[in-house]
Design an enzyme around this catalytic site. Structure first.
Site, short mmCIF file in Angstrom:
data_model
loop_
_atom_site.label_atom_id
_atom_site.label_comp_id
_atom_site.label_asym_id
_atom_site.label_seq_id
_atom_site.Cartn_x
_atom_site.Cartn_y
_atom_site.Cartn_z
N TYR A 1 40.23 40.27 40.99
CA TYR A 1 39.24 40.44 42.05
C TYR A 1 39.75 39.71 43.29
CZ TYR A 1 35.10 39.71 44.93
OH TYR A 1 34.22 39.68 45.98
N GLU B 1 36.66 43.74 50.35
CA GLU B 1 36.56 43.42 48.93
C GLU B 1 37.33 44.45 48.11
OE1 GLU B 1 32.91 41.89 46.41
OE2 GLU B 1 32.86 44.08 46.50
#
Length: 396
Positions: free
Chosen positions: A118, A206
């Site tokens: 992530y 993101e």
């Protein structure tokens, strides 16, 4: 302003970020053609069909599926296109899917396993610095990771005087447990990702997941990008990427009239000038036993026409049982707002909900005279507490 996944990936790729390649399609026929082109360009024999909406959790709602044949591509695209996709980030109604992304399958077999990470770039409002947040637990809800295993969340803050350094990029790769070619590829990836965020005046980049392929390539399999609306005057090309179909129609209309409007779920409409006063007004409504139906800032240069349009937008909400106008005349003149209120009343017709008006500051006396002589059914107040009391009274 939010971007679709395919738009975010194209933007990332323009800054040198390696991405999962794909082609957007609006019909099942276009989806098959996109799959055929991807096969010709990349050699992929499987394809991932991804719904393009402004919301996360698409896979959980059935908006991301793997196709192993062109027939499956057509059938899955036909299934996803036109559906109202419900995810944890949408309303109960879901969002209409107008496009799908046909993407290459990047989880191909090789000499080593793949790994998912992530990574995001955003502003740390506590320190006023940009930061890179990353984790070895990619592909999962980062909120759950932060709550259950906070030690697996890493942060790297960027000194605005220095910018992102090579040392910091290497530190990210090291904390993710990479070595060799994958380590070098990750350092390049991090630098390119931060550059894209910085140069586009974004508020969020993101990537979940960032994938280490079996042959040690590092690429963005997904992308969630938010551009700062206040910077769009510097990025005309990015402003053209706005998909109004993904936004609340009322908010789109309000923006066209220069109004800052956000629809809420309450029963008291509010029209205010200035974000700070708007927040205070919403607090007053809450303390009085009501719930704000909207945030609406008419701005510092509001005229009668803009005020009338603000009225029309607020009154379109059938849940609104009362309307509170709270204007402090600093730059904006109270008499202009008052004239807008009178015009709105006369042009819209009978307004069947209580109207509470507080006008203080520049030309407040002239404004009060305008309203008093208009014959309108308006509750005029001076103090904030009086406004709160009137809200409580009309809702009782």
């Amino acid at each position: 302003m939010n971007l679709h996944e395919y738009q975010g990936k194209e933007l990332l790729n323009s800054f040198g970020v390696r991405i999962q390649r794909g082609i957007v399609a609006s019909t099942p026929v276009e989806a098959v053609a996109a799959a055929e082109k991807l096969t010709a360009d990349t050699g992929t024999s499987w394809w991932v069909i991804k719904a393009q909406i402004h919301a996360g959790g698409r896979g959980k709602g059935g908006g991301v599926k793997l196709a192993k044949s062109l027939e499956e591509v057509k059938n899955i695209a036909n299934e996803i296109l036109g559906m109202h996709l419900i995810t944890p980030q949408t309303s109960a109604k879901g969002k209409l899917v107008n496009q799908v992304l046909i993407a290459e399958d990047v989880y191909y077999p090789g000499k080593s396993e793949t790994s998912e990470f992530y990574m995001s770039v955003l502003l740390n409002r506590g320190t006023g610095r940009n930061m890179i947040m990353y984790s070895t637990e990619g592909g999962m809800d980062i909120e759950a990771v932060a709550e259950d295993t906070p030690h697996l969340i890493f942060h790297e803050e960027i000194d605005p005087k220095v910018g992102l350094t090579g040392f910091q990029c290497r530190k990210v790769a090291f904390n993710l447990g990479l070595s060799g070619t994958a380590f070098k590829e990750m350092t390049k990836f991090v630098f390119a990702l931060y550059t894209a965020y910085d140069k586009t005046d974004s508020s969020l980049f993101e990537i979940n997941p960032v994938l280490k392929t079996s042959d040690d390539k590092i690429l963005a399999v997904d992308s969630k990008v938010s551009i700062d609306d206040n910077s769009l005057f510097r990025h005309k090309d990015l402003a053209e990427l706005r998909d109004k179909r993904e936004e609340d129609p009322t908010e789109v209309e309000a923006r066209e009239y220069g109004l800052n409007f956000v629809k809420l779920d309450g029963n008291v409409g509010c029209m205010v000038n200035g974000a700070g006063l708007a927040m205070a007004t919403m607090d007053i409504i809450k303390m009085a036993g009501g719930n704000p139906a909207n945030f609406l800032d008419v701005g510092g240069t509001a005229d009668a026409k803009r005020v009338e349009q603000a009225f029309r937008i607020i009154l379109r909400d059938k849940n609104v049982k009362a309307l509170l106008v709270n204007i402090f005349g600093g730059i904006v003149r109270c008499d202009r707002v008052a004239q807008g209120i009178v015009d709105a009343y006369n042009n819209i017709g009978d307004i069947n909900i209580p109207l509470i008006v507080r006008l203080e500051g520049t030309n407040a006396k002239e404004a009060k005279k305008l309203i008093d002589e208009s014959g309108l059914k308006v509750e005029s107040v001076i103090l904030l507490q009086e406004a709160a009391d009137k809200v409580a009274e009309v809702l009782a």
